[in-house]
Design an enzyme around this catalytic site. Structure first.
Site, PDB file in Angstrom:
ATOM      1  N   TYR A  80      51.963  32.998  56.144  1.00 37.07           N
ATOM      2  CA  TYR A  80      51.164  31.729  55.533  1.00 37.07           C
ATOM      3  C   TYR A  80      51.138  30.609  56.788  1.00 37.07           C
ATOM      4  CZ  TYR A  80      48.231  28.156  53.968  1.00 37.07           C
ATOM      5  OH  TYR A  80      47.357  26.759  53.809  1.00 37.07           O
ATOM      6  N   LEU A  81      50.153  30.380  57.551  1.00 36.59           N
ATOM      7  CA  LEU A  81      50.254  29.280  58.526  1.00 36.59           C
ATOM      8  C   LEU A  81      49.609  28.001  57.959  1.00 36.59           C
ATOM      9  CD1 LEU A  81      49.365  31.203  61.833  1.00 36.59           C
ATOM     10  CD2 LEU A  81      51.895  30.491  60.744  1.00 36.59           C
ATOM     11  N   ASP A 172      38.448  39.153  70.392  1.00 40.65           N
ATOM     12  CA  ASP A 172      37.286  38.783  69.271  1.00 40.65           C
ATOM     13  C   ASP A 172      37.555  37.212  69.017  1.00 40.65           C
ATOM     14  OD1 ASP A 172      35.166  38.751  67.465  1.00 40.65           O
ATOM     15  OD2 ASP A 172      36.388  39.818  66.088  1.00 40.65           O
TER      16      ASP A 172
END
Length: 262
Positions: A80-81, A172
């Site tokens: 998790y950032l 992307d």
């Protein structure tokens, strides 16, 4: 699948109640403490392992990405950032550094754009490689919905695209696959391959694009030649074909504009 079960399968401790995060149109994404768990209903075979490989490839080339703790056909467990302040100049430095790198050949492993499967392979001639590995599969999948635009797309790639040299790409790169953290910008959800940087630049101009401050910093670090700038609508055809495939004929107008500008 309950995200806690995937954490248990990976031998990681699941603390607290899963918190839903935005996962785009494909994945269901949850935060449990230090972990992000990505799941999808009936994912295509190889989807999550391909994402993990793409993150690893970007990390090896100096890009900040979330650490991959576990990847399987069922899902993906990432670091998790936490959210930090926007740093568009930092993003420009990171992407210019990525795009300046050179590799021996144009190359892709079998992977995905969203959930659309794309073939692997390698080549030395850029236009043929890009058409056969990226445009043609989407063109075949969408032909019956293109209302006569298919031959126009084919004709675009009868003339050579500009080539600066094989560079690693996110593949992307829209704003939803960017996260600003306290340590600086990070990239998410890659469709990694080695191609021409115009592919990334073209996606960054679609759907609202990135702000002027980013482009000023990027141009200062790695100027975009006129011939590459002129080719960006042609590269956008790739992403617009994908949007026709996933979301329908509402994107035909944008596809027509990109073809006409190419």
């Amino acid at each position: 699948m309950d995200p806690r079960k995937l954490l248990e399968r990976a031998g990681l401790e699941a603390k607290g109640v899963p918190q839903s995060l935005y996962g785009g149109d494909i994945s269901r994404v949850y935060r449990l403490g230090a972990y992000v768990v990505k799941l999808a209903p009936n994912p295509p075979l190889g989807l999550f392992p391909a994402e993990a490989r793409g993150l690893k490839a970007l990390a090896e080339r100096g890009v900040r990405v979330p650490r991959v703790f576990f990847a399987s056909e069922e899902g993906l467990i990432l670091e998790y950032l936490p959210e930090g302040p926007p740093d568009w100049e930092g993003l420009a430095r990171m992407l210019a550094g990525l795009h300046r790198q050179r590799e021996a050949v144009y190359r892709a492993e079998a992977g995905f754009l969203g959930t659309f499967p794309l073939p692997g392979g390698e080549g030395r001639e850029w236009t043929e490689f890009f058409f056969s590995r990226r445009i043609e599969p989407l063109l075949q999948a969408t032909w019956d919905r293109l209302e006569g635009l298919g031959p126009r797309v084919e004709a675009l790639f009868q003339r050579p695209l500009p080539a600066e040299g094989p560079a690693p790409l996110h593949g992307d790169l829209w704003h939803g696959n960017l996260r600003f953290t306290p340590e600086g910008p990070a990239l998410l959800d890659p469709s990694f391959f080695v191609g021409e940087r115009g592919v990334d630049l073209a996606m960054m101009r679609l759907f609202g694009g990135f702000p002027k401050v980013f482009w000023q910093a990027y141009q200062a670090l790695y100027p975009i030649p006129e011939e590459v700038e002129e080719a960006l609508p042609q590269y956008q055809v790739y992403y617009l074909l994908a949007h026709v495939h996933f979301f329908g004929k509402g994107y035909l107008g944008s596809l027509w504009k990109a073809i006409s500008a190419s």
